[in-house]
Write a protein that holds these residues in place. Structure first.
Motif, PDB file in Angstrom:
ATOM      1  N   PHE A  14      61.745  16.407  46.094  1.00 29.19           N
ATOM      2  CA  PHE A  14      62.337  15.092  46.357  1.00 29.19           C
ATOM      3  C   PHE A  14      61.348  14.176  47.066  1.00 29.19           C
ATOM      4  O   PHE A  14      61.303  12.973  46.804  1.00 29.19           O
ATOM      5  CB  PHE A  14      63.598  15.255  47.209  1.00 29.19           C
ATOM      6  CG  PHE A  14      64.287  13.963  47.530  1.00 29.19           C
ATOM      7  CD1 PHE A  14      64.853  13.193  46.531  1.00 29.19           C
ATOM      8  CD2 PHE A  14      64.352  13.503  48.834  1.00 29.19           C
ATOM      9  CE1 PHE A  14      65.480  11.994  46.820  1.00 29.19           C
ATOM     10  CE2 PHE A  14      64.981  12.312  49.138  1.00 29.19           C
ATOM     11  CZ  PHE A  14      65.544  11.549  48.128  1.00 29.19           C
ATOM     12  N   GLY A  17      59.229  12.574  44.572  1.00 28.77           N
ATOM     13  CA  GLY A  17      59.885  11.722  43.584  1.00 28.77           C
ATOM     14  C   GLY A  17      60.546  12.460  42.453  1.00 28.77           C
ATOM     15  O   GLY A  17      60.971  11.832  41.475  1.00 28.77           O
ATOM     16  N   HIS A  23      63.635  15.011  40.993  1.00 27.74           N
ATOM     17  CA  HIS A  23      65.010  15.400  41.296  1.00 27.74           C
ATOM     18  C   HIS A  23      65.230  16.821  40.780  1.00 27.74           C
ATOM     19  O   HIS A  23      65.456  17.028  39.586  1.00 27.74           O
ATOM     20  CB  HIS A  23      65.997  14.420  40.658  1.00 27.74           C
ATOM     21  CG  HIS A  23      67.397  14.569  41.187  1.00 27.74           C
ATOM     22  ND1 HIS A  23      68.203  15.632  40.868  1.00 27.74           N
ATOM     23  CD2 HIS A  23      68.116  13.780  42.034  1.00 27.74           C
ATOM     24  CE1 HIS A  23      69.367  15.502  41.475  1.00 27.74           C
ATOM     25  NE2 HIS A  23      69.337  14.383  42.199  1.00 27.74           N
ATOM     26  N   ARG A  54      69.841  13.383  50.636  1.00 31.36           N
ATOM     27  CA  ARG A  54      69.224  12.934  49.390  1.00 31.36           C
ATOM     28  C   ARG A  54      70.096  11.894  48.692  1.00 31.36           C
ATOM     29  O   ARG A  54      69.588  10.888  48.177  1.00 31.36           O
ATOM     30  CB  ARG A  54      68.989  14.132  48.466  1.00 31.36           C
ATOM     31  CG  ARG A  54      68.209  13.796  47.205  1.00 31.36           C
ATOM     32  CD  ARG A  54      67.859  15.038  46.425  1.00 31.36           C
ATOM     33  NE  ARG A  54      69.039  15.684  45.835  1.00 31.36           N
ATOM     34  CZ  ARG A  54      68.978  16.765  45.064  1.00 31.36           C
ATOM     35  NH1 ARG A  54      67.801  17.328  44.800  1.00 31.36           N
ATOM     36  NH2 ARG A  54      70.075  17.293  44.553  1.00 31.36           N
ATOM     37  N   ASP A  55      71.412  12.118  48.699  1.00 37.70           N
ATOM     38  CA  ASP A  55      72.308  11.139  48.071  1.00 37.70           C
ATOM     39  C   ASP A  55      72.258   9.804  48.798  1.00 37.70           C
ATOM     40  O   ASP A  55      72.245   8.736  48.161  1.00 37.70           O
ATOM     41  CB  ASP A  55      73.737  11.679  48.052  1.00 37.70           C
ATOM     42  CG  ASP A  55      73.888  12.876  47.124  1.00 37.70           C
ATOM     43  OD1 ASP A  55      73.021  13.034  46.245  1.00 37.70           O
ATOM     44  OD2 ASP A  55      74.851  13.645  47.291  1.00 37.70           O
ATOM     45  N   GLU A  82      68.951   8.044  47.955  1.00 33.36           N
ATOM     46  CA  GLU A  82      68.963   7.516  46.594  1.00 33.36           C
ATOM     47  C   GLU A  82      69.866   6.288  46.480  1.00 33.36           C
ATOM     48  O   GLU A  82      69.521   5.323  45.781  1.00 33.36           O
ATOM     49  CB  GLU A  82      69.418   8.617  45.628  1.00 33.36           C
ATOM     50  CG  GLU A  82      68.395   9.725  45.442  1.00 33.36           C
ATOM     51  CD  GLU A  82      68.903  10.820  44.538  1.00 33.36           C
ATOM     52  OE1 GLU A  82      70.140  10.875  44.316  1.00 33.36           O
ATOM     53  OE2 GLU A  82      68.085  11.633  44.052  1.00 33.36           O
ATOM     54  N   ARG A  83      71.018   6.311  47.166  1.00 25.84           N
ATOM     55  CA  ARG A  83      71.879   5.123  47.148  1.00 25.84           C
ATOM     56  C   ARG A  83      71.210   3.936  47.823  1.00 25.84           C
ATOM     57  O   ARG A  83      71.311   2.798  47.344  1.00 25.84           O
ATOM     58  CB  ARG A  83      73.211   5.442  47.844  1.00 25.84           C
ATOM     59  CG  ARG A  83      74.162   6.298  47.020  1.00 25.84           C
ATOM     60  CD  ARG A  83      75.573   6.213  47.562  1.00 25.84           C
ATOM     61  NE  ARG A  83      75.640   6.616  48.961  1.00 25.84           N
ATOM     62  CZ  ARG A  83      75.875   7.861  49.366  1.00 25.84           C
ATOM     63  NH1 ARG A  83      76.046   8.821  48.466  1.00 25.84           N
ATOM     64  NH2 ARG A  83      75.941   8.166  50.638  1.00 25.84           N
ATOM     65  N   ILE A 123      67.967   3.387  48.088  1.00 26.49           N
ATOM     66  CA  ILE A 123      66.906   2.880  47.213  1.00 26.49           C
ATOM     67  C   ILE A 123      67.505   2.071  46.066  1.00 26.49           C
ATOM     68  O   ILE A 123      67.006   0.991  45.716  1.00 26.49           O
ATOM     69  CB  ILE A 123      66.070   4.062  46.675  1.00 26.49           C
ATOM     70  CG1 ILE A 123      65.309   4.734  47.816  1.00 26.49           C
ATOM     71  CG2 ILE A 123      65.099   3.584  45.600  1.00 26.49           C
ATOM     72  CD1 ILE A 123      64.546   5.976  47.390  1.00 26.49           C
ATOM     73  N   GLU A 124      68.575   2.602  45.491  1.00 31.40           N
ATOM     74  CA  GLU A 124      69.224   1.883  44.393  1.00 31.40           C
ATOM     75  C   GLU A 124      69.791   0.546  44.857  1.00 31.40           C
ATOM     76  O   GLU A 124      69.628  -0.479  44.174  1.00 31.40           O
ATOM     77  CB  GLU A 124      70.328   2.746  43.803  1.00 31.40           C
ATOM     78  CG  GLU A 124      71.012   2.123  42.590  1.00 31.40           C
ATOM     79  CD  GLU A 124      72.103   3.019  42.029  1.00 31.40           C
ATOM     80  OE1 GLU A 124      72.745   2.619  41.047  1.00 31.40           O
ATOM     81  OE2 GLU A 124      72.307   4.123  42.580  1.00 31.40           O
ATOM     82  N   VAL A 144      60.333   3.484  41.006  1.00 35.19           N
ATOM     83  CA  VAL A 144      61.508   4.135  40.434  1.00 35.19           C
ATOM     84  C   VAL A 144      61.823   3.658  39.028  1.00 35.19           C
ATOM     85  O   VAL A 144      62.829   4.039  38.457  1.00 35.19           O
ATOM     86  CB  VAL A 144      62.743   3.889  41.348  1.00 35.19           C
ATOM     87  CG1 VAL A 144      62.499   4.494  42.705  1.00 35.19           C
ATOM     88  CG2 VAL A 144      63.032   2.400  41.485  1.00 35.19           C
ATOM     89  N   GLU A 202      59.939   7.528  34.907  1.00 35.12           N
ATOM     90  CA  GLU A 202      60.022   8.920  35.299  1.00 35.12           C
ATOM     91  C   GLU A 202      58.623   9.546  35.319  1.00 35.12           C
ATOM     92  O   GLU A 202      57.714   9.089  34.631  1.00 35.12           O
ATOM     93  CB  GLU A 202      60.934   9.690  34.340  1.00 35.12           C
ATOM     94  CG  GLU A 202      62.383   9.255  34.373  1.00 35.12           C
ATOM     95  CD  GLU A 202      63.053   9.564  35.696  1.00 35.12           C
ATOM     96  OE1 GLU A 202      62.610  10.536  36.359  1.00 35.12           O
ATOM     97  OE2 GLU A 202      63.988   8.834  36.069  1.00 35.12           O
TER      98      GLU A 202
END
Length: 439
Positions: free
Chosen positions: A198, A201, A203, A225-226, A229-230, A232-233, A288, A291
């Motif tokens: 992670f 980068g 998953h 991690r969740d 990621e939220r 960053i999103e 991001v 991939e």
């Protein structure tokens, strides 16, 4: 402090340290028990057996000392030798060895020798042969008498039995404990691999398992991690939305100003705002948008430099060293944006830039150097923070920015599990910016 030097000799991995924790106490315990057993119990038993044998030898010696000839002595000793289970004969003085014969590892034989020397000095030489027989040479008035008797009369039959049994069971229990401990460590290593992936980068699928504490740490990692990621999103969506929504009014504003007279200063301001929005959008995309995939870093950096040269930039590829066929899991668009930012940053404050790429078995290093004023060492940590401008330290007349160039590069390096290192170029004298990514 005084035991810090031990760190050089201790294993660095979790399995190695666990094995050391399991093996070290077992080895120390066996050494202590062996020392106590050999030094006390075995030595005491052997001494008592030697005392008993010495009493029988003393009876034989009295018979020999009371005889006038060797024949008489042998005849008088015969009944005693049969009862004691011994053998005796007179030998030539030259047949007697010069020194004792004892194997270096034979602890019991040494105890017997020392006991015999203390209680019966007349015995000159002792031989402990491989046939489990002991030969004792005694000097008498009638000549050299050689007495033979079984080793079992003076030593324990199997003195090593306890030690062998203890070592065997110690090894068996250590193996069983290590197998069990390995099953307990596997969830920790899986958690470490998931966290490392992670950080680079990737998953990786991860399901908490193992002991209660390891499961708790695994669930905490998944929650973290969740959340990351939220965040960053959400950051990406927010900055992208703001940047995209502002493009339309800026376009209308630019169109309206173009119809006015003397609107050149205002158009420059609008263009500057457009440039800032593009920088915000680049920062929001970060690394991001694509991939990770197998990429040849030497070819990628060479293509970036070639594209910059076609665009008329004063940049050249100074070094490209490493396995030309090797590939790394990289995000090519993100790496391209990071290197292009470093090149643009170098040419903004200098006349030329040099790019180097070095691929080793352990890491990838992408370096960009310029001949500008550089960045003071005290300001380098601040320079990689978002929206930080060090124009007073650099050359503000060569261009302007929003302070996101190095921040984007640092973000890309971090997504790949690496870091951005700033220094001073020894060859060009300006800034040295290096992306270091571990393999």
């Amino acid at each position: 402090m005084m035991f810090r030097w031990l760190k050089r000799f201790t294993p660095r991995g979790l399995y190695g340290r666990t094995a050391l924790i399991l093996v070290a106490p077992v080895v120390v315990l066996q050494l202590v028990v062996s020392f106590v057993f050999i030094g006390r119990h075995l030595s005491k038993v052997t001494t008592e057996l030697a005392y008993a044998e010495l009493r029988e030898l003393a009876v034989i010696s009295d018979v020999v000392d009371g005889s006038m000839t060797q024949g008489e002595a042998l005849a008088r000793m015969a009944p005693l030798l049969h009862r004691f289970g011994m053998g005796a004969r007179f030998v030539e003085p030259g047949a007697m060895p010069d020194e004792d014969f004892i194997q270096w590892y034979d602890f019991s034989a040494r105890v017997v020798r020392d006991t015999f020397r203390e209680r019966m000095p007349q015995i000159a030489v002792l031989e402990f042969g491989s046939d489990n027989m002991v030969l004792a040479y005694r000097e008498t008035a009638l000549g050299v008498l050689r007495l033979s008797f079984s080793r079992r009369r003076v030593t324990v039959a199997a003195p090593h039995q306890l030690i062998v049994t203890m070592v065997a069971f110690g090894v068996l229990m250590t193996v069983i404990a290590f197998v069990y401990m390995r099953n307990q460590l596997r969830p920790i290593t899986r958690l470490a691999r998931a966290a490392q992936a992670f950080g680079r980068g990737h998953h990786m699928r991860y399901k908490p398992s193992g002991a209660v504490e390891v499961r708790a740490a695994g669930h905490a990692f998944l929650d973290m991690r969740d959340r990351i990621e939220r965040q960053i999103e959400q950051r990406t969506m927010m900055l992208s939305g703001v940047s995209h929504d502002l493009r339309t009014p800026l376009t209308r504003l630019k169109l309206g100003l173009s119809m006015m007279e003397d609107s050149e200063p205002l158009l420059n301001d609008v263009a500057e705002m457009q440039k800032l929005l593009d920088a915000f959008l680049d920062f929001s995309r970060g690394a991001v948008e694509d991939e990770a995939e197998p990429v040849n870093p030497l070819d990628l950096v060479g293509q970036i430099v070639a594209d910059a040269q076609r665009a008329g930039m004063g940049v050249e590829l100074a070094l490209a060293e490493g396995d030309s066929d090797a590939t790394l899991m990289l995000r090519p668009s993100a790496i391209r944006r990071a290197v292009e930012n470093l090149i643009s940053n170098a040419l903004r404050y200098g006349n030329r830039a040099e790019v180097s790429v070095l691929l080793t078995p352990r890491q990838l290093r992408i370096r960009v150097e310029d001949e500008g004023p550089g960045i003071a060492e005290a300001d380098r940590e601040e320079a990689v923070k978002p929206f930080t401008r060090l124009d007073p330290a650099r050359n503000q007349d060569r261009g302007s920015g929003v302070g996101l160039g190095l921040a984007i590069v640092a973000d890309v390096a971090s997504i790949h599990g690496g870091r951005l290192v700033l220094g001073r170029s020894e060859r060009l004298g300006g800034l040295l910016a290096e992306i270091v990514i571990a393999r």
